[in-house]
Write an enzyme that holds these catalytic residues in place. Structure first.
Site, PDB file in Angstrom:
ATOM      1  N   ASP A  30      -9.650   8.562   0.938  1.00  0.00           N
ATOM      2  CA  ASP A  30     -10.382   7.409   1.133  1.00  0.00           C
ATOM      3  C   ASP A  30     -11.054   7.227  -0.086  1.00  0.00           C
ATOM      4  O   ASP A  30     -11.976   8.055  -0.958  1.00  0.00           O
ATOM      5  CB  ASP A  30     -11.660   6.728   1.965  1.00  0.00           C
ATOM      6  CG  ASP A  30     -11.407   5.822   2.712  1.00  0.00           C
ATOM      7  OD1 ASP A  30     -11.501   5.225   3.790  1.00  0.00           O
ATOM      8  OD2 ASP A  30     -12.590   5.180   2.153  1.00  0.00           O
ATOM      9  N   ASP A  49      -9.642   7.362  -4.848  1.00  0.00           N
ATOM     10  CA  ASP A  49      -9.491   5.343  -5.401  1.00  0.00           C
ATOM     11  C   ASP A  49      -8.479   5.494  -5.643  1.00  0.00           C
ATOM     12  O   ASP A  49      -7.260   5.770  -6.214  1.00  0.00           O
ATOM     13  CB  ASP A  49     -10.638   5.478  -6.627  1.00  0.00           C
ATOM     14  CG  ASP A  49     -10.524   3.615  -6.679  1.00  0.00           C
ATOM     15  OD1 ASP A  49      -9.471   3.486  -6.542  1.00  0.00           O
ATOM     16  OD2 ASP A  49     -10.671   3.473  -7.677  1.00  0.00           O
ATOM     17  N   ASN A  76      -2.051   2.499   3.531  1.00  0.00           N
ATOM     18  CA  ASN A  76      -2.479   1.841   4.027  1.00  0.00           C
ATOM     19  C   ASN A  76      -4.541   1.240   3.597  1.00  0.00           C
ATOM     20  O   ASN A  76      -4.649   0.568   4.204  1.00  0.00           O
ATOM     21  CB  ASN A  76      -2.788   2.879   6.002  1.00  0.00           C
ATOM     22  CG  ASN A  76      -4.534   1.883   6.759  1.00  0.00           C
ATOM     23  OD1 ASN A  76      -4.454   1.436   7.054  1.00  0.00           O
ATOM     24  ND2 ASN A  76      -5.495   2.066   6.036  1.00  0.00           N
ATOM     25  N   TYR A 139      -4.624 -12.232  -1.424  1.00  0.00           N
ATOM     26  CA  TYR A 139      -4.151 -11.075  -0.805  1.00  0.00           C
ATOM     27  C   TYR A 139      -2.220 -10.697  -0.066  1.00  0.00           C
ATOM     28  O   TYR A 139      -2.057  -9.906  -0.333  1.00  0.00           O
ATOM     29  CB  TYR A 139      -4.927 -11.072   0.765  1.00  0.00           C
ATOM     30  CG  TYR A 139      -5.005 -10.246   1.474  1.00  0.00           C
ATOM     31  CD1 TYR A 139      -6.066  -9.035   1.215  1.00  0.00           C
ATOM     32  CD2 TYR A 139      -4.568 -10.340   2.433  1.00  0.00           C
ATOM     33  CE1 TYR A 139      -5.314  -8.245   1.740  1.00  0.00           C
ATOM     34  CE2 TYR A 139      -4.586  -9.319   3.432  1.00  0.00           C
ATOM     35  CZ  TYR A 139      -5.302  -8.429   3.346  1.00  0.00           C
ATOM     36  OH  TYR A 139      -4.323  -7.470   4.670  1.00  0.00           O
ATOM     37  N   LYS A 143       0.541  -8.237  -0.573  1.00  0.00           N
ATOM     38  CA  LYS A 143       1.185  -8.049   0.710  1.00  0.00           C
ATOM     39  C   LYS A 143       2.750  -8.203   1.389  1.00  0.00           C
ATOM     40  O   LYS A 143       3.336  -7.065   1.650  1.00  0.00           O
ATOM     41  CB  LYS A 143       0.213  -8.168   2.344  1.00  0.00           C
ATOM     42  CG  LYS A 143      -0.508  -7.349   1.965  1.00  0.00           C
ATOM     43  CD  LYS A 143      -1.381  -6.209   2.551  1.00  0.00           C
ATOM     44  CE  LYS A 143      -2.341  -5.306   2.767  1.00  0.00           C
ATOM     45  NZ  LYS A 143      -2.039  -4.058   2.826  1.00  0.00           N
ATOM     46  N   THR A 174     -10.960  -4.701  13.724  1.00  0.00           N
ATOM     47  CA  THR A 174     -11.675  -3.896  12.250  1.00  0.00           C
ATOM     48  C   THR A 174     -13.039  -3.933  11.144  1.00  0.00           C
ATOM     49  O   THR A 174     -12.528  -4.981  11.175  1.00  0.00           O
ATOM     50  CB  THR A 174     -10.804  -2.436  11.587  1.00  0.00           C
ATOM     51  OG1 THR A 174      -9.809  -4.179  10.051  1.00  0.00           O
ATOM     52  CG2 THR A 174      -9.639  -2.414  12.020  1.00  0.00           C
TER      53      THR A 174
END
Ligand code: NAD
Length: 233
Positions: A30, A49, A76, A139, A143, A174
Site C-alpha cells: 500500500d 506505490d 486491488n 475513472y 476500470k 469503504t
C-alpha cells in the site's frame, strides 16, 4: 503466498484478512503506511506505490525472496474522484491510468513471471466499467481497461496454468466510496440495488477468495459483478 495491493483499507484489507485466515502468507502492498495494522492481522507489509512500475517489480521480487514463491496476486489498489467529462483534466486522467492500467498491467507481468507452478490473479474493476455514470468517465475508462487486461492476460498466461479473473464491485462501504461518492452511496442503496443496500468489503473478499481458490480451478478470463444486482435491474 499472496500479494494484495491497496490492502491497507476497505476491500483490500478484507481480502488480505480473508486470505490470511484461509492459511495464505499475505503481503499487503500500500502507498500509505499500514505496517502495524497488517502485523495485527498476521500479514506482512511493504510500502509500495503501485503506479510506479519499478516499485511493483521490487514488491514481487521481495515477496518471492521472502517466501520462496508467489501464488496469488490481487490487483486491488485504486483511487477515485468524480468529474464531468466536460471538466476532464489530463493530469487526473493520467493518475487513474498510471495506477489502474499501468499498475495492474505491471503487476500481472511481474507476478506471472514468478508464478513458476501456476497461480491466480484477480483484478478489481468497477460497475462503472460496464454502465455509464455521470461524473465517472475518467475513472470508468481505466476500470474498463482492467476488464480488457484480464481477458488478454487469461489468454496469454492460461497455458502456464495461471488463471486471471476480475471482480467488479458496485457500491461497497469503504472510505473511498464514502468520501468520493456519497451521493451515489445514498441513491444506490435505496433505489438501484436489488438487495436494497450497499455491500460490505467482506462480501467482496468472499468472492475474491473463491476466485483464487481451487474451487474456481476452471474459471479464467471472467469478470464477476458483485453489486447487489444493480447491473441486472
Ligand atoms: P479504499 O480507499 O478504502 O482503499 C484503497 C487502498 O488503495 C488504500 O489503502 C490506498 O492507500 C491504496 N492505494 C491508493 N493508491 C495507491 C497506490 N498508488 N499504490 C498502492 N496503494 C494505493 O478503497 P476501496 O473502496 O477499498 O477500493 C478498492 C478497489 O475497489 C479500488 O480499485 C476501487 O476502485 C474499487 N472499487 C471500489 C468500489 C467501492 O464502492 N468502494 C466500487 C467499485 C470499485
Amino acid at each position: 503466498m499472496a500479494i494484495v495491493t491497496g490492502g491497507g483499507s476497505g476491500i483490500g484489507s478484507a481480502i488480505a484478512q480473508r486470505l490470511q485466515r484461509a492459511g495464505a502468507r499475505v503481503v499487503i502492498a500500500d502507498i500509505h503506511d499500514h505496517e502495524a495494522q497488517a502485523a495485527s492481522w498476521g500479514c506482512e507489509f511493504r510500502r509500495t506505490d503501485c503506479a510506479q512500475p519499478d516499485e511493483v517489480t521490487a514488491l514481487c521480487e521481495a515477496a518471492v525472496e521472502r517466501f520462496g514463491k508467489l501464488d496469488i496476486l490481487v490487483n486491488n489498489a485504486g483511487i477515485a474522484q468524480g468529474a464531468l467529462l466536460a471538466n476532464s483534466e489530463p493530469a487526473r486522467s493520467e493518475r487513474f491510468w498510471r495506477l489502474h492500467i499501468l499498475g495492474v498491467q505491471t503487476g500481472i507481468r511481474e507476478a506471472a513471471k514468478r508464478m513458476t507452478r501456476g497461480g491466480a490473479i484477480v483484478n478489481i474493476s468497477s460497475i462503472t466499467a460496464v454502465r455509464g455514470f455521470v461524473q465517472w468517465g475518467e475513472y470508468a475508462a481505466t476500470k474498463a481497461g482492467i476488464i480488457s487486461l484480464t481477458q488478454t492476460a487469461a489468454v496469454e498466461y492460461g497455458p502456464a496454468g495461471i488463471r486471471v479473473n476480475c471482480v467488479a464491485p458496485g457500491i461497497i462501504d469503504t472510505p473511498l466510496a464514502m468520501n468520493e461518492a456519497p451521493d451515489m452511496v445514498a441513491r444506490n442503496a435505496n433505489v438501484f440495488t436489488l438487495l436494497g443496500r450497499i455491500g460490505r468489503p467482506e462480501e467482496l473478499a468472499a468472492v475474491v477468495h473463491f476466485m483464487v481458490s481451487d474451487d474456481a480451478s476452471y474459471v479464467t478470463g471472467q469478470t464477476l459483478l458483485v453489486d447487489g444486482g444493480w447491473s441486472a435491474g
